[in-house]
Design a protein around this motif. Structure first.
Motif, PDB file in Angstrom:
ATOM      1  N   GLY A 315      18.582  62.380  13.930  1.00  0.00           N
ATOM      2  CA  GLY A 315      20.023  62.212  13.846  1.00  0.00           C
ATOM      3  C   GLY A 315      20.725  62.737  15.079  1.00  0.00           C
ATOM      4  N   MET A 316      20.271  63.860  15.604  1.00  0.00           N
ATOM      5  CA  MET A 316      20.866  64.398  16.829  1.00  0.00           C
ATOM      6  C   MET A 316      20.559  63.497  18.026  1.00  0.00           C
ATOM      7  SD  MET A 316      20.554  68.551  16.528  1.00  0.00           S
ATOM      8  CE  MET A 316      21.765  68.807  17.824  1.00  0.00           C
ATOM      9  N   MET A 317      19.375  62.914  18.048  1.00  0.00           N
ATOM     10  CA  MET A 317      19.040  61.974  19.116  1.00  0.00           C
ATOM     11  C   MET A 317      19.950  60.744  19.053  1.00  0.00           C
ATOM     12  SD  MET A 317      14.905  62.315  18.718  1.00  0.00           S
ATOM     13  CE  MET A 317      14.526  60.935  19.789  1.00  0.00           C
ATOM     14  N   ALA A 318      20.214  60.276  17.831  1.00  0.00           N
ATOM     15  CA  ALA A 318      21.104  59.131  17.666  1.00  0.00           C
ATOM     16  C   ALA A 318      22.506  59.462  18.144  1.00  0.00           C
ATOM     17  CB  ALA A 318      21.128  58.695  16.200  1.00  0.00           C
ATOM     18  N   GLY A 319      22.947  60.691  17.922  1.00  0.00           N
ATOM     19  CA  GLY A 319      24.267  61.104  18.381  1.00  0.00           C
ATOM     20  C   GLY A 319      24.393  61.019  19.891  1.00  0.00           C
ATOM     21  N   ARG A 320      23.357  61.428  20.607  1.00  0.00           N
ATOM     22  CA  ARG A 320      23.387  61.337  22.078  1.00  0.00           C
ATOM     23  C   ARG A 320      23.494  59.890  22.526  1.00  0.00           C
ATOM     24  NH1 ARG A 320      19.572  59.932  25.553  1.00  0.00           N
ATOM     25  NH2 ARG A 320      17.922  60.021  23.966  1.00  0.00           N
ATOM     26  N   ILE A 321      22.713  59.012  21.896  1.00  0.00           N
ATOM     27  CA  ILE A 321      22.708  57.600  22.268  1.00  0.00           C
ATOM     28  C   ILE A 321      24.055  56.949  21.966  1.00  0.00           C
ATOM     29  CG2 ILE A 321      21.723  55.361  21.616  1.00  0.00           C
ATOM     30  CD1 ILE A 321      19.025  56.906  21.277  1.00  0.00           C
ATOM     31  N   LEU A 322      24.631  57.286  20.819  1.00  0.00           N
ATOM     32  CA  LEU A 322      25.915  56.703  20.434  1.00  0.00           C
ATOM     33  C   LEU A 322      27.013  57.117  21.407  1.00  0.00           C
ATOM     34  CD1 LEU A 322      27.000  55.018  17.938  1.00  0.00           C
ATOM     35  CD2 LEU A 322      27.919  57.189  17.126  1.00  0.00           C
TER      36      LEU A 322
END
Length: 422
Positions: A315-322
């Protein structure tokens, strides 16, 4: 696993040095699969198995197939454009829709973080009888520690997440062996899905299984991870790369489907017909302890923690990408901001528990699923729009028939989510 996927992808081609260099395209699928075995999935799978035996197993399969379809579509868009879903949405969609998609994506990531912290807190309560607020704090701190450890080398975060998801898979394999399910009854149950769906409770659980499977942040995560790995890819390698990405997705989500099926089968074999209270994960653990013993219940709790922790990291990785895709560039201090966001979520979770006076943390999991259901259309609709535009996709654009099927499926998913919510 990477060798298997490459072999499937290039079975009829001569393997060149270029093909071997495409090995780094294997891996994003497994990171995405983590989101399909998070605590939200556990709650619906256990409820389905305990209340309806094996009758909702086919719903688990259907939900997984839908996830495969849309995650494969994500891979197609990335391979055709070389860009991730967030970046494409920001550039090609009307500004209002792009902004709404960004805000909905951020809300979905925060809701996911909320669910994973609650899931971790439940695991700490089961294992060590810790208060839920303390469990939330410890889960958030553990996420920060795991992320720090994952920076020790290239690909370390993937290896760490793979270990955690491996713990979940092995745990339920052990529980499957211990419960000794009746496989002929499981086969009969698949053919009796209609019986379960005719009841209001069965329909609600089935819709919950569908809603807990497709998550908006997984679409952005998958697209971002692939886009980072196809930079500089030669045009003549894109066809093979597409097959590798597709097979990586199918194999990984197939594993997630097996894990979800195992969760439901264990619940059906050990809890169905016992009258046990399985309206919460804590209740399911207590019932499993009574039926299967302390050892099985401990394995259940450890797997729950591993599932929540691995989902929190992705989820934190997705936040960076978003943030990078919609805001145009990586923001300075992004890691610090994501940790601060996690702290805010943890404080909000503790405050919500105190204000409502609820001792059942599963109500908080339900709240997170509501947010995800609301956010999902803002990721699915842009994906289908982009995949259907020739100006974006070129020769890889969806055919009219495929585009219509994707649009109708998206409309059906949105309708089911709205029905579940309201």
């Amino acid at each position: 696993m990477s060798s298997l996927i490459l072999a499937v992808s290039g079975a009829q081609q001569q393997r060149s040095a270029s093909a071997l260099n495409l090995r780094h395209l294997v891996g994003p699928g497994l990171l995405v699969a983590v989101g399909y075995v998070d605590p939200g999935n556990w709650a619906t799978d256990i409820a389905g198995g305990a209340h309806f035996g094996y009758q909702l197993l086919s719903v688990v399969v259907l939900a997984s197939v839908l996830a495969m379809v849309f995650q494969t579509l994500v891979a197609r868009v990335v391979l055709a454009t070389g860009e991730d879903l967030a970046s494409l949405s920001a550039r090609h969609l009307p500004r209002a829709l792009a902004q709404a998609s960004w805000l909905a994506g951020e809300a979905a990531i925060l809701a996911t973080a909320f669910a994973e912290m609650v899931g971790g807190a439940i695991a700490f309560r089961i294992l060590f009888d810790l208060p839920l607020p303390l469990g939330i704090a410890l889960t958030g701190a553990a996420t920060a520690v795991f992320l720090s450890l994952s920076r020790v080398g290239e690909g370390a975060h993937e290896k760490l997440i793979n270990v955690l998801i491996g713990i979940v898979a092995v745990s339920f394999l052990v529980l499957l062996v211990q419960t000794g399910p009746d496989w002929s009854a499981a086969a009969r149950g698949v053919s009796e899905t209609g019986t379960a769906l005719r009841s209001h409770e069965g329909l609600v659980i089935a819709l919950g299984i569908l809603g807990a499977t497709l998550m908006p942040h997984n679409l952005y995560l998958h697209a971002g991870m692939l886009a980072e790995r196809v930079k500089g890819l030669r045009s003549q390698d894109r066809a093979l790369a597409g097959r590798i990405a597709r097979n990586d997705t199918l194999v990984s989500l197939g594993l997630a489907m097996l894990v979800n099926a195992a969760i439901m089968i264990v619940a059906a074999a050990s809890l169905s017909g016992t009258g046990a209270n399985v309206d919460s994960l804590i209740g399911a653990h207590a019932a499993m302890r009574d039926v299967l013993g302390v050892g099985a219940a401990t394995i259940f709790a450890i797997a729950l923690y591993a599932a929540g922790q691995s989902s929190a990291m992705t989820g934190m990785m997705a936040g960076r990408i978003l943030s990078k895709g919609f805001r145009g560039e990586a923001q300075k201090g992004g890691s610090r901001r994501r940790i601060v966001a996690r702290l805010i979520v943890a404080v909000a979770g503790v405050a919500l528990m105190q204000l409502t006076g609820r001792t059942d943390p599963d109500q908080l999991l339900v709240f997170s699923q509501v947010v995800l259901g609301v956010a999902l259309p803002f990721a699915l609709v842009p994906l289908v729009i982009l995949a259907s535009r020739r100006s974006v996709m070129g020769a890889k654009v969806l055919s009219p028939v495929a585009a219509t099927a994707a649009a109708l499926t998206t409309a059906a998913i949105i309708g089911l989510n709205l029905f579940t919510l309201f």
